[in-house]
Motif scaffolding. Structure first.
Motif, mmCIF file in Angstrom:
data_model
loop_
_atom_site.group_PDB
_atom_site.id
_atom_site.type_symbol
_atom_site.label_atom_id
_atom_site.label_comp_id
_atom_site.label_asym_id
_atom_site.label_seq_id
_atom_site.Cartn_x
_atom_site.Cartn_y
_atom_site.Cartn_z
ATOM 1 N N GLY A 1 0.780 -1.228 0.000
ATOM 2 C CA GLY A 1 0.000 0.000 0.000
ATOM 3 C C GLY A 1 0.809 1.274 0.000
ATOM 4 N N ASP A 2 2.113 1.168 -0.253
ATOM 5 C CA ASP A 2 2.966 2.360 -0.286
ATOM 6 C C ASP A 2 2.821 3.092 -1.622
ATOM 7 O OD1 ASP A 2 4.080 2.035 2.249
ATOM 8 O OD2 ASP A 2 5.658 0.711 1.495
ATOM 9 N N THR A 3 2.714 4.401 -1.555
ATOM 10 C CA THR A 3 2.721 5.236 -2.756
ATOM 11 C C THR A 3 4.159 5.640 -3.067
ATOM 12 O OG1 THR A 3 2.541 7.282 -1.488
ATOM 13 C CG2 THR A 3 0.468 6.199 -2.126
ATOM 14 N N PRO A 4 4.425 6.133 -4.281
ATOM 15 C CA PRO A 4 5.762 6.661 -4.573
ATOM 16 C C PRO A 4 6.195 7.741 -3.584
ATOM 17 C CG PRO A 4 4.571 6.334 -6.614
ATOM 18 C CD PRO A 4 3.589 6.082 -5.506
ATOM 19 N N LEU A 5 5.232 8.560 -3.120
ATOM 20 C CA LEU A 5 5.559 9.587 -2.130
ATOM 21 C C LEU A 5 6.069 8.953 -0.835
ATOM 22 C CD1 LEU A 5 5.570 12.517 -1.128
ATOM 23 C CD2 LEU A 5 3.169 12.209 -0.477
ATOM 24 N N MET A 6 5.420 7.906 -0.393
ATOM 25 C CA MET A 6 5.856 7.227 0.827
ATOM 26 C C MET A 6 7.263 6.663 0.673
ATOM 27 S SD MET A 6 2.428 5.114 1.859
ATOM 28 C CE MET A 6 0.863 5.942 2.187
ATOM 29 N N LEU A 7 7.525 6.054 -0.472
ATOM 30 C CA LEU A 7 8.832 5.448 -0.713
ATOM 31 C C LEU A 7 9.927 6.506 -0.755
ATOM 32 C CD1 LEU A 7 7.691 2.908 -3.445
ATOM 33 C CD2 LEU A 7 8.280 2.386 -1.073
ATOM 34 N N ALA A 8 9.629 7.630 -1.396
ATOM 35 C CA ALA A 8 10.610 8.718 -1.462
ATOM 36 C C ALA A 8 10.825 9.334 -0.091
ATOM 37 C CB ALA A 8 10.146 9.778 -2.454
ATOM 38 N N ALA A 9 9.750 9.485 0.682
ATOM 39 C CA ALA A 9 9.851 10.066 2.023
ATOM 40 C C ALA A 9 10.682 9.176 2.931
ATOM 41 C CB ALA A 9 8.448 10.272 2.603
ATOM 42 N N ARG A 10 10.447 7.878 2.867
ATOM 43 C CA ARG A 10 11.196 6.936 3.705
ATOM 44 C C ARG A 10 12.695 6.995 3.396
ATOM 45 N NH1 ARG A 10 8.921 2.093 2.293
ATOM 46 N NH2 ARG A 10 7.505 1.934 4.052
ATOM 47 N N GLY A 11 13.017 7.250 2.133
ATOM 48 C CA GLY A 11 14.418 7.302 1.737
ATOM 49 C C GLY A 11 15.048 8.670 1.854
ATOM 50 N N ASN A 12 14.296 9.660 2.331
ATOM 51 C CA ASN A 12 14.793 11.033 2.496
ATOM 52 C C ASN A 12 15.201 11.649 1.156
ATOM 53 O OD1 ASN A 12 15.340 13.330 4.009
ATOM 54 N ND2 ASN A 12 17.460 12.750 4.423
ATOM 55 N N HIS A 13 14.412 11.343 0.125
ATOM 56 C CA HIS A 13 14.704 11.883 -1.205
ATOM 57 C C HIS A 13 13.857 13.140 -1.410
ATOM 58 C CE1 HIS A 13 16.916 8.273 -1.649
ATOM 59 N NE2 HIS A 13 15.845 7.490 -1.720
ATOM 60 N N ALA A 14 14.372 14.249 -0.900
ATOM 61 C CA ALA A 14 13.594 15.478 -0.798
ATOM 62 C C ALA A 14 13.172 16.044 -2.144
ATOM 63 C CB ALA A 14 14.386 16.524 -0.009
ATOM 64 N N VAL A 15 14.030 15.943 -3.153
ATOM 65 C CA VAL A 15 13.700 16.502 -4.474
ATOM 66 C C VAL A 15 12.453 15.830 -5.037
ATOM 67 C CG1 VAL A 15 14.467 16.762 -6.862
ATOM 68 C CG2 VAL A 15 16.074 17.189 -4.981
ATOM 69 N N ILE A 16 12.417 14.506 -4.947
ATOM 70 C CA ILE A 16 11.273 13.759 -5.470
ATOM 71 C C ILE A 16 10.032 14.010 -4.627
ATOM 72 C CG2 ILE A 16 10.339 11.431 -5.843
ATOM 73 C CD1 ILE A 16 13.145 10.605 -6.749
ATOM 74 N N VAL A 17 10.203 14.096 -3.316
ATOM 75 C CA VAL A 17 9.063 14.390 -2.441
ATOM 76 C C VAL A 17 8.436 15.726 -2.823
ATOM 77 C CG1 VAL A 17 8.391 15.007 -0.077
ATOM 78 C CG2 VAL A 17 9.826 12.999 -0.489
ATOM 79 N N ARG A 18 9.268 16.738 -3.058
ATOM 80 C CA ARG A 18 8.734 18.054 -3.433
ATOM 81 C C ARG A 18 7.966 17.984 -4.746
ATOM 82 N NH1 ARG A 18 14.156 19.737 -2.139
ATOM 83 N NH2 ARG A 18 14.274 20.437 0.027
ATOM 84 N N ARG A 19 8.486 17.215 -5.705
ATOM 85 C CA ARG A 19 7.791 17.084 -6.992
ATOM 86 C C ARG A 19 6.413 16.454 -6.801
ATOM 87 N NH1 ARG A 19 10.644 17.014 -11.700
ATOM 88 N NH2 ARG A 19 8.562 17.186 -12.592
ATOM 89 N N LEU A 20 6.351 15.432 -5.965
ATOM 90 C CA LEU A 20 5.081 14.738 -5.745
ATOM 91 C C LEU A 20 4.096 15.592 -4.956
ATOM 92 C CD1 LEU A 20 6.494 11.179 -5.040
ATOM 93 C CD2 LEU A 20 5.036 11.828 -6.960
ATOM 94 N N VAL A 21 4.597 16.317 -3.968
ATOM 95 C CA VAL A 21 3.725 17.209 -3.197
ATOM 96 C C VAL A 21 3.167 18.299 -4.108
ATOM 97 C CG1 VAL A 21 3.663 18.932 -1.354
ATOM 98 C CG2 VAL A 21 4.831 16.740 -0.987
ATOM 99 N N ALA A 22 4.000 18.781 -5.033
ATOM 100 C CA ALA A 22 3.538 19.805 -5.980
ATOM 101 C C ALA A 22 2.423 19.267 -6.875
ATOM 102 C CB ALA A 22 4.708 20.291 -6.837
ATOM 103 N N LEU A 23 2.404 17.944 -7.071
ATOM 104 C CA LEU A 23 1.348 17.318 -7.876
ATOM 105 C C LEU A 23 0.110 17.009 -7.035
ATOM 106 C CD1 LEU A 23 3.531 14.859 -9.986
ATOM 107 C CD2 LEU A 23 2.381 16.923 -10.798
ATOM 108 N N ARG A 24 0.161 17.415 -5.782
ATOM 109 C CA ARG A 24 -0.960 17.231 -4.854
ATOM 110 C C ARG A 24 -1.255 15.762 -4.575
ATOM 111 N NH1 ARG A 24 -5.222 22.018 -6.773
ATOM 112 N NH2 ARG A 24 -3.719 23.745 -6.605
ATOM 113 N N VAL A 25 -0.189 14.985 -4.523
ATOM 114 C CA VAL A 25 -0.336 13.590 -4.100
ATOM 115 C C VAL A 25 -0.685 13.600 -2.621
ATOM 116 C CG1 VAL A 25 0.847 11.393 -3.782
ATOM 117 C CG2 VAL A 25 1.288 12.764 -5.818
ATOM 118 N N GLY A 26 -1.714 12.827 -2.232
ATOM 119 C CA GLY A 26 -2.258 12.920 -0.878
ATOM 120 C C GLY A 26 -1.266 12.625 0.231
ATOM 121 N N LEU A 27 -0.999 13.617 1.049
ATOM 122 C CA LEU A 27 -0.100 13.437 2.190
ATOM 123 C C LEU A 27 -0.717 12.554 3.267
ATOM 124 C CD1 LEU A 27 1.254 17.083 2.578
ATOM 125 C CD2 LEU A 27 2.534 15.091 1.776
#
Length: 208
Positions: free
Chosen positions: A158-184
């Motif tokens: 049930g992990d989303t790409p945002l969750m996977l990026a967040a777990r890995g501390n990949h801030a650039v990708i997290v910002r891109r996904l948040v900008a796309l309004r992926v549900g936090l």
């Protein structure tokens, strides 16, 4: 097969000119074309293809396109695709060539596969864009994003790409996904959100 495995170009050429079957499997049960890809021998690969070798002859872990992708050999990938290899070729576990390219952050090979029609959302549980997000592969992530990869796809847990990026501390990708309004606030099967996973992993760049 033996001549190919040892890179004996002259012998390979002579045998092919005398009518040897380029698709005949040897004692190792691998086709000559597979052996050429494993050796990253573009000259022998071209010889085999010119004499009728099937670009898709390898299957599973011997799949020629997957092997070339795993080796990051863009020239070989391009040649195989032009010769009829399917961009949807999978390895023995069901992972596609595009999945391997995304996991390696190989933007050049990824572009070749996408141009050939590879499905950016292909998955056996983890999509190519999810693998790129999990590993912090920025170049592959951006290329898949431009190819309309599904950013809301869930893994088996049930992990989303945002969750996977967040777990890995990949801030650039997290910002891109948040900008796309992926549900936090989306939760995986364990009830964890992206923010919880980042906090548990000590991913300070993401939490901040």
């Amino acid at each position: 097969g033996v001549a190919v495995s040892h890179g004996r170009k002259g012998i390979v050429h002579m045998l092919l000119e005398r009518g040897a079957n380029p698709n005949e499997h040897g004692a190792s049960d691998s086709a000559p074309l597979t052996a050429a890809v494993r050796r990253r021998d573009a000259d022998i690969l071209q010889m085999l293809l010119a004499h009728g070798a099937k670009a898709d002859i390898g299957k599973g872990d011997d799949a020629s396109l997957v092997l070339a992708t795993q080796r990051g050999d863009a020239a070989m990938v391009s040649l195989l695709l032009r010769s009829g290899a399917s961009p949807e070729t999978t390895d023995a576990t069901g992972h596609t060539a595009i999945w391997h390219a995304a996991c390696r952050d190989d933007a050049a090979v990824l572009a070749l596969l996408l141009d050939a029609g590879a499905n950016a959302a292909a998955t056996d549980g983890v999509t190519p864009i999810a693998c790129a997000a999990a590993r912090g592969n920025d170049a592959a992530f951006d290329k898949l994003l431009r190819a309309d990869a599904e950013v809301h796809a869930l893994s088996r847990s049930g992990d989303t790409p945002l969750m996977l990026a967040a777990r890995g501390n990949h801030a650039v990708i997290v910002r891109r996904l948040v900008a796309l309004r992926v549900g936090l606030d989306v939760q995986n099967t364990f009830g964890d959100t992206a923010l919880i996973l980042a906090s548990q992993a000590g991913a300070g760049d993401v939490v901040d």
